[in-house]
Design an enzyme around this catalytic site. Sequence first.
Site, mmCIF file in Angstrom:
data_model
loop_
_atom_site.group_PDB
_atom_site.id
_atom_site.type_symbol
_atom_site.label_atom_id
_atom_site.label_comp_id
_atom_site.label_asym_id
_atom_site.label_seq_id
_atom_site.Cartn_x
_atom_site.Cartn_y
_atom_site.Cartn_z
ATOM 1 N N GLN A 1 78.624 44.110 30.127
ATOM 2 C CA GLN A 1 79.603 43.905 31.201
ATOM 3 C C GLN A 1 79.846 45.160 32.024
ATOM 4 O O GLN A 1 79.644 46.284 31.574
ATOM 5 C CB GLN A 1 80.940 43.447 30.624
ATOM 6 C CG GLN A 1 81.566 44.456 29.693
ATOM 7 C CD GLN A 1 82.818 43.964 29.007
ATOM 8 O OE1 GLN A 1 83.901 44.453 29.267
ATOM 9 N NE2 GLN A 1 82.642 43.006 28.103
ATOM 10 N N HIS B 1 78.108 51.098 42.903
ATOM 11 C CA HIS B 1 78.044 49.684 43.259
ATOM 12 C C HIS B 1 77.371 48.883 42.150
ATOM 13 O O HIS B 1 76.748 49.433 41.252
ATOM 14 C CB HIS B 1 77.232 49.498 44.547
ATOM 15 C CG HIS B 1 75.808 49.965 44.436
ATOM 16 N ND1 HIS B 1 75.427 51.256 44.748
ATOM 17 C CD2 HIS B 1 74.671 49.342 44.039
ATOM 18 C CE1 HIS B 1 74.128 51.395 44.551
ATOM 19 N NE2 HIS B 1 73.645 50.240 44.109
ATOM 20 N N GLU C 1 83.282 41.618 34.605
ATOM 21 C CA GLU C 1 84.640 41.422 34.090
ATOM 22 C C GLU C 1 85.642 41.832 35.169
ATOM 23 O O GLU C 1 85.642 42.975 35.630
ATOM 24 C CB GLU C 1 84.858 42.263 32.835
ATOM 25 C CG GLU C 1 86.285 42.206 32.291
ATOM 26 C CD GLU C 1 86.513 43.188 31.159
ATOM 27 O OE1 GLU C 1 87.649 43.243 30.655
ATOM 28 O OE2 GLU C 1 85.562 43.924 30.798
ATOM 29 N N GLU D 1 75.120 45.912 46.376
ATOM 30 C CA GLU D 1 73.797 46.032 46.987
ATOM 31 C C GLU D 1 73.096 44.681 46.950
ATOM 32 O O GLU D 1 73.141 43.974 45.933
ATOM 33 C CB GLU D 1 72.951 47.073 46.251
ATOM 34 C CG GLU D 1 71.582 47.276 46.860
ATOM 35 C CD GLU D 1 70.772 48.357 46.163
ATOM 36 O OE1 GLU D 1 69.633 48.617 46.621
ATOM 37 O OE2 GLU D 1 71.260 48.928 45.183
#
Length: 219
Positions: free
Chosen positions: A62, A156, A128, A202
């Site tokens: 995550q 990102h 999350e 992205e």
Amino acid sequence: MLHSVRATISLIKPSVLGTPKVVSRSFTQGSRVRAMSRQELFSTPGVTSTPPPETKGYVFQQTMYRIKDPKVSLDFYTRVMGLTLLTKLDFNDMKFSLYFLGVADPEEVPEDPVERGEWMFKRPACLELTHNWGTESDPDFKGYHNGNEEPKGYGHIGFSVPSVAEACARFEKLGVPFKKKPDAGSMKNIAFITDPDGYWIEILEAGNTRDFVNWNQKS
């Protein structure tokens, strides 16, 4: 006569003004610039080429974002980005909720909450979203740091799509903000958009990998 050539590996790095800029890492070798072999890749300083056996079964599971308004963020990540809400966990005593999203068929999501959570925590590459209750209606809440403003740190997440052009045309129709469009800058066919909290995403296309692998062979 053979001579050494200094080549550059160019990478996207967010700029203060909101448009990713290209920074370079240089290396010197023979007169020919070539792509890195697998052996060279695994010989990168600091890299352990064979994962320790004790890490067998580890999953990169995550990435967590704090969000202002779950209704707005969940709409973006499910409707705009196509993710599925895999599970939701509420912590009433601490006044926050966790929303886990990922790429999955909704029919895969288990009915039983405990089974659902265990299933989700075994999946790779989940997002999350953490909501601290009340931020969505607090007039004094200014939002969270997105990592791309000073002091910079986090950058990102990325989505691989079948077609960057088609995905970005759809994002434009949906009114999604862009930080970089596919035809802007020196690196073409990749884009950066932002989610409702200003986090960068992205947008890339696996079929364009050759352009970046062979970047140093450009004249």
